[in-house]
Scaffold this active site. Structure first.
Site, PDB file in Angstrom:
ATOM      1  N   ASP A 178       0.829  -1.200   0.000  1.00 37.95           N
ATOM      2  CA  ASP A 178       0.000   0.000   0.000  1.00 37.95           C
ATOM      3  C   ASP A 178       0.868   1.256   0.000  1.00 37.95           C
ATOM      4  O   ASP A 178       1.885   1.313   0.691  1.00 37.95           O
ATOM      5  CB  ASP A 178      -0.872  -0.010   1.260  1.00 37.95           C
ATOM      6  CG  ASP A 178      -1.832   1.163   1.300  1.00 37.95           C
ATOM      7  OD1 ASP A 178      -2.808   1.129   0.543  1.00 37.95           O
ATOM      8  OD2 ASP A 178      -1.611   2.106   2.082  1.00 37.95           O
TER       9      ASP A 178
ATOM     10  N   GLU B  52       1.563  -0.380  -4.987  1.00 39.01           N
ATOM     11  CA  GLU B  52       0.699   0.737  -5.329  1.00 39.01           C
ATOM     12  C   GLU B  52       1.582   1.986  -5.323  1.00 39.01           C
ATOM     13  O   GLU B  52       1.957   2.499  -4.277  1.00 39.01           O
ATOM     14  CB  GLU B  52      -0.415   0.914  -4.286  1.00 39.01           C
ATOM     15  CG  GLU B  52      -1.375   2.022  -4.674  1.00 39.01           C
ATOM     16  CD  GLU B  52      -2.116   2.673  -3.497  1.00 39.01           C
ATOM     17  OE1 GLU B  52      -3.203   3.222  -3.722  1.00 39.01           O
ATOM     18  OE2 GLU B  52      -1.603   2.655  -2.370  1.00 39.01           O
TER      19      GLU B  52
HETATM   20  C1  GLC Z   1      -4.145   3.296  -0.477  1.00 36.01           C
HETATM   21  C2  GLC Z   1      -5.435   2.521  -0.397  1.00 36.01           C
HETATM   22  C3  GLC Z   1      -6.516   3.424   0.121  1.00 36.01           C
HETATM   23  C4  GLC Z   1      -6.106   3.938   1.489  1.00 36.01           C
HETATM   24  C5  GLC Z   1      -4.753   4.615   1.433  1.00 36.01           C
HETATM   25  C6  GLC Z   1      -4.187   4.887   2.811  1.00 36.01           C
HETATM   26  O1  GLC Z   1      -4.200   4.301  -1.417  1.00 36.01           O
HETATM   27  O2  GLC Z   1      -5.757   1.988  -1.650  1.00 36.01           O
HETATM   28  O3  GLC Z   1      -7.744   2.769   0.187  1.00 36.01           O
HETATM   29  O4  GLC Z   1      -7.058   4.845   1.955  1.00 36.01           O
HETATM   30  O5  GLC Z   1      -3.800   3.815   0.788  1.00 36.01           O
HETATM   31  O6  GLC Z   1      -3.801   3.677   3.410  1.00 36.01           O
END
Ligand code: GLC
Length: 590
Positions: free
Chosen positions: A233, A289
């Site tokens: 994440d 991500e």
């Molecule tokens: C990422 C997740 C999102 C979350 C953020 C903070 O972007 O996909 O859902 O709110 O991280 O953890």
């Protein structure tokens, strides 16, 4: 770049045919290069105990559905204990499952049973922050300034004479500032702590050795339990410039110089994670991500000793226009080739407006800042384009991500009652931003019944987010019986993707088209994918067999907002030589 031929190097059989069991690929170490990964948002997938919240037993009960759909892996958004300040992305304990979702034993069973069906499990790891209820943060609050407990986070004195101003001017992507002041034991105001997201999500200090060791241990904890990989994440955020400089007034940053995005030190962390992943007999995989504008900086995370793949957000957020889509595909393949990483093709996720809604709007691109809530949507057009987009994405070389419910063509739910909304993006924008709950509404499984089969029959509770009343025809049950449904299209596309070696190869080349607004590309020797983004029907070559179309053809022509996969008949004249051969494997084979 490895040239993955159609037969895997370990000699395992990949001779799946349409409709047959999918377990053959389980012996394939390179599975992650061409996988179809299905994203499960556990609270909204399937509720086995009737409390209105999805759970892991619910997912286990639906494994045959995922098997039939034809997915290779499931990525679970966080399933750990969490006070749910951010839908589970505020993790209180990585080694326990949230009791509402199940137990550790349940998760282990799920991993095993999925694997028996040839489906791997990917878990979510959130290195940037933890929940404010995490034991470490509670210890830090109880400890004194300057203590080792506080050093795991970013505690700082405030600015101004009485320390009442935050240490930096940084802004949270959830709205508001990024610092919250603590209160000391004696009730007086104390230090501030950093949180790039909500105050309930304190940022970890990755210069601290405990933080590194703990995360590597958490990776092993899940890898030892059979998880095939992790989704990382906010992977570009964990490292901060320790001098904590202000950002206001700075017009731009040099590579790696942003105070908290894409810092060079991140690569060391992920190299260490890769070593952990590679230490298993079946190496585990990492998917990141990372939201980054610079394609080369993005690709740097995908070097052979770092992360295996990363989400392609440019593809997901771009407009529905031939030139724009082509530019993204070109840029993606070009940036991935030098590092040898497969591309990923993502149409949506739990943070993004559902494709059926987004693609039916006049402005089809997506950005968090300009979330076009309430703007009119032509649902029929959106659905038509979402179908074409599915064939486009599934036809490209690399990894396909499918967010739960997209295979049903679920729309964004734009009229959720305010009292049911849970997303901090909504609250921290003062209610201006609708938040992300509209794409997280529980799935409809049956045409009628308790919550359309999301909860067991007879359950009296309503789902944690209410489903629209007209979702019966969108249910799995209704769509399974309809060969023209979105679900049937997804099932056919994923079956073909398994059955056609060309679709699992890395071979890709553009096929020139005279009509503007039409994209056409070849996979392998004879398989062609054509997408018509334009306003006119597009005549198809006659010497070809249609394998799959996203909408009925009209007199042998491809209507607007429609995609088709076709196979040229042996001996059919090539319409034109490949225009580009972007991929090394094409160059070597031509
Ligand atoms: C990422 C997740 C999102 C979350 C953020 C903070 O972007 O996909 O859902 O709110 O991280 O953890």
């Amino acid at each position: 770049m490895t040239i993955t031929d159609d037969a895997p190097a370990d000699g395992s059989t990949m001779a799946e045919t349409v409709g047959e069991a999918t377990t053959e690929r389980i012996g394939d170490a390179d599975w992650w290069r061409t996988a179809v990964v299905y994203q499960v948002y556990p609270r909204s997938f399937s509720d086995s105990d009737g409390d209105g919240v999805g759970d892991l037993a619910g997912v286990r009960g639906r494994l045959p559905y995922l098997h039939e759909l034809g997915v290779d892996a499931i990525w679970f958004t966080p399933w750990y204990s969490s006070p749910l300040a951010d839908g589970g992305y505020d993790v209180a304990d990585y080694r326990t499952i949230d009791p509402v979702l199940g137990s550790l034993e349940e998760a282990e069973l799920l991993i095993v049973q999925a694997r028996e069906l040839g489906i791997r499990t990917i878990v979510d790891i959130v290195p940037n922050h933890v929940s404010d209820r995490h034991a470490w943060f509670q210890d830090a609050l109880a400890a004194a300034p300057g203590s080792p407990e506080r050093d795991r986070f970013w505690f700082r004195q405030g600015r101004g004479v009485d320390g009442s101003l935050p240490p930096t001017d940084w802004e949270s992507s959830f709205g508001g500032g990024t610092w919250t002041r603590t209160t000391d034991q004696d009730g007086t105001p104390g230090e501030w702590y950093l949180h790039l997201f909500a105050p309930e999500q304190p940022d970890l200090n990755w210069q601290n050795a405990d933080v590194r060791a703990e995360h590597e241990d958490v990776l092993r904890f899940w890898f030892d339990r059979g998880a095939a990989g992790v989704r990382i994440d906010s992977a570009g955020l964990p490292v901060k410039d320790p001098s904590l400089p202000d950002m206001r007034g700075v017009s731009g940053y040099g590579a790696g110089e942003h105070p908290h995005l894409d810092r060079d030190e991140l690569h060391d962390i992920y190299r260490a994670w890769r070593r952990v992943a590679d230490s298993y007999d079946e190496p585990r995989v990492l998917v990141a991500e990372v939201w980054l504008a610079d394609a080369d900086r993005f690709a740097a995370y995908l070097r052979p000793d770092e992360i295996h793949t990363a989400f392609n957000f440019d593809f997901m957020t771009g407009p529905w226009r031939a030139d724009a889509v082509r530019a993204v595909i070109d840029a993606t393949l070009r940036s991935h080739a030098p590092v040898g990483a497969p591309a990923t093709w993502v149409l949506s996720n739990h943070d993004i407006t559902r494709p059926v809604t987004r693609l039916g709007r006049a402005e089809t691109s997506f950005s968090f800042d300009a979330k076009r809530f309430g703007t009119p949507t032509d649902r029929a057009l959106g659905e038509r384009r979402a179908r074409a987009a599915a064939l486009l994405a599934a036809g490209l070389p690399g990894v396909l991500y499918v967010y739960q419910g997209d295979e049903l063509g679920l729309p964004e739910v734009e009229d959720l009652p305010r009292e049911s909304i849970t997303d901090p993006m909504h609250f921290r924008s003062g209610g201006v931003d609708p938040g992300r709950d509209g794409c997280r509404v529980p799935l409809p499984w049956t045409s009628t019944g308790s919550a359309f089969g999301f909860s067991p029959d007879g359950a009296s509770t309503t789902p944690w987010l209410p489903q629209p009343r007209d979702w019966g025809p969108l249910s799995v049950q209704a769509q399974s019986q309809d060969p023209s449904s979105m679900l049937s299209l997804y099932r056919s596309a994923l079956r073909l993707r398994r059955a056609e070696p060309a679709l699992r190869s890395e071979r890709f080349s553009w096929v020139p088209q005279r009509a503007s607004g039409v994209l056409s590309f070849a996979r392998g020797d004879d398989l062609i994918c054509i997408v018509n983004f334009g306003p006119h029907d597009h005549a198809l070559e006659p010497d070809a067999d249609i394998l799959l179309a996203s909408a009925p053809l009209v007199g042998g022509a491809l209507p607007p907002d429609t995609a088709v996969w076709l196979r040229r008949r042996p001996g059919a004249a090539h319409p034109a030589p490949p225009e580009t051969a972007l991929h090394p494997s094409d160059q070597q084979r031509s």
